[in-house]
Write a protein that holds these residues in place. Sequence first.
Motif, PDB file in Angstrom:
ATOM      1  N   ASN A 100      -2.191 -12.240  -2.151  1.00  0.00           N
ATOM      2  CA  ASN A 100      -1.497 -11.654  -1.301  1.00  0.00           C
ATOM      3  C   ASN A 100      -1.253 -12.606  -0.205  1.00  0.00           C
ATOM      4  O   ASN A 100      -0.446 -12.094   0.641  1.00  0.00           O
ATOM      5  CB  ASN A 100      -1.733 -10.325  -1.085  1.00  0.00           C
ATOM      6  CG  ASN A 100      -0.919  -9.235  -2.248  1.00  0.00           C
ATOM      7  OD1 ASN A 100       0.208  -9.558  -2.697  1.00  0.00           O
ATOM      8  ND2 ASN A 100      -2.134  -7.944  -1.964  1.00  0.00           N
ATOM      9  N   LYS A 152       2.453  -6.535   0.354  1.00  0.00           N
ATOM     10  CA  LYS A 152       1.638  -5.972  -0.893  1.00  0.00           C
ATOM     11  C   LYS A 152       3.100  -4.731  -1.390  1.00  0.00           C
ATOM     12  O   LYS A 152       3.208  -3.900  -1.213  1.00  0.00           O
ATOM     13  CB  LYS A 152       1.000  -5.409  -0.384  1.00  0.00           C
ATOM     14  CG  LYS A 152      -0.218  -6.247   0.103  1.00  0.00           C
ATOM     15  CD  LYS A 152      -1.603  -6.152   0.569  1.00  0.00           C
ATOM     16  CE  LYS A 152      -2.300  -6.181   0.927  1.00  0.00           C
ATOM     17  NZ  LYS A 152      -3.856  -5.902   1.344  1.00  0.00           N
ATOM     18  N   LYS A 154       3.068  -2.773  -3.861  1.00  0.00           N
ATOM     19  CA  LYS A 154       2.027  -1.726  -4.029  1.00  0.00           C
ATOM     20  C   LYS A 154       1.751  -1.217  -3.150  1.00  0.00           C
ATOM     21  O   LYS A 154       1.350   0.183  -2.849  1.00  0.00           O
ATOM     22  CB  LYS A 154       1.573  -1.444  -5.206  1.00  0.00           C
ATOM     23  CG  LYS A 154       1.431  -2.398  -6.371  1.00  0.00           C
ATOM     24  CD  LYS A 154       0.693  -2.182  -7.871  1.00  0.00           C
ATOM     25  CE  LYS A 154       0.976  -3.075  -8.451  1.00  0.00           C
ATOM     26  NZ  LYS A 154      -0.890  -3.051  -9.692  1.00  0.00           N
ATOM     27  N   HIS A 155       2.047  -1.228  -1.842  1.00  0.00           N
ATOM     28  CA  HIS A 155       1.899  -1.038  -0.447  1.00  0.00           C
ATOM     29  C   HIS A 155       2.863  -0.914   0.280  1.00  0.00           C
ATOM     30  O   HIS A 155       2.141  -1.975   1.234  1.00  0.00           O
ATOM     31  CB  HIS A 155       0.409  -1.321  -0.298  1.00  0.00           C
ATOM     32  CG  HIS A 155      -0.772  -0.946  -1.102  1.00  0.00           C
ATOM     33  ND1 HIS A 155      -1.263   0.104  -1.768  1.00  0.00           N
ATOM     34  CD2 HIS A 155      -1.880  -1.751  -1.726  1.00  0.00           C
ATOM     35  CE1 HIS A 155      -2.252   0.335  -2.130  1.00  0.00           C
ATOM     36  NE2 HIS A 155      -2.687  -0.736  -3.197  1.00  0.00           N
ATOM     37  N   GLU A 158       2.225  -3.055   3.995  1.00  0.00           N
ATOM     38  CA  GLU A 158       1.046  -4.406   4.265  1.00  0.00           C
ATOM     39  C   GLU A 158       1.206  -5.505   3.495  1.00  0.00           C
ATOM     40  O   GLU A 158       2.176  -5.675   2.754  1.00  0.00           O
ATOM     41  CB  GLU A 158      -0.063  -2.643   3.296  1.00  0.00           C
ATOM     42  CG  GLU A 158      -0.294  -1.932   3.958  1.00  0.00           C
ATOM     43  CD  GLU A 158      -2.060  -1.731   2.798  1.00  0.00           C
ATOM     44  OE1 GLU A 158      -2.255  -2.239   2.158  1.00  0.00           O
ATOM     45  OE2 GLU A 158      -2.162  -0.182   3.239  1.00  0.00           O
TER      46      GLU A 158
END
Length: 189
Positions: A100, A152, A154-155, A158
Amino acid sequence: MMGGNGMGAMGGKRPCVSDLNLSLEELFKGTTKKMRITRKTQSQGRSPKFEVEINVKPGWKSGTKITFQGEGDEYAPGQAQDVIFVVKEKKHPYLKRDGNNLVYRAKIPLVDALSGFKVDVPTLDNRTLRVNIRDVVTPTYTKIVQGEGMPKPKHPGERGDLVITFDVVYPRSIPTDAREKLKTLIPRN
């Protein structure tokens, strides 16, 4: 584009796998890609040409697979192989992805490495980050700017970090009087 042949492990047809080449900017922001599929068909009413839409989410990585079940070549009436697109990241001219994080390599003269400087880093969202470097830059020195990397997936909200590495460019020659001054200014420890 189609034409998958051979039997899979379970006795069905192997899927047709194609690359989906995306720039780092497209993977950063997200994008929509339309892909045309040409396929063999045995059923009436099933078009030999088909278009799929792929909604690329910000932060997707190389290797991400998008599957369209039963949209490939038909090997029996009503039975068709899957079509799988695999994300491939195109090389970027000045940034490299590491998970990332984004890595930027700056070239700096020796005088800046010893005395401090500012480095301007172009970002994928068309900004320029001016990063102040106050430390002495050694061969292993890195500067991390938190939250300036890839999204990110999955977040949401972020982001990874921007990691700046440095190539110190040494002068080809130094005049004798400057060498003597350097010896008095720079400690030998």
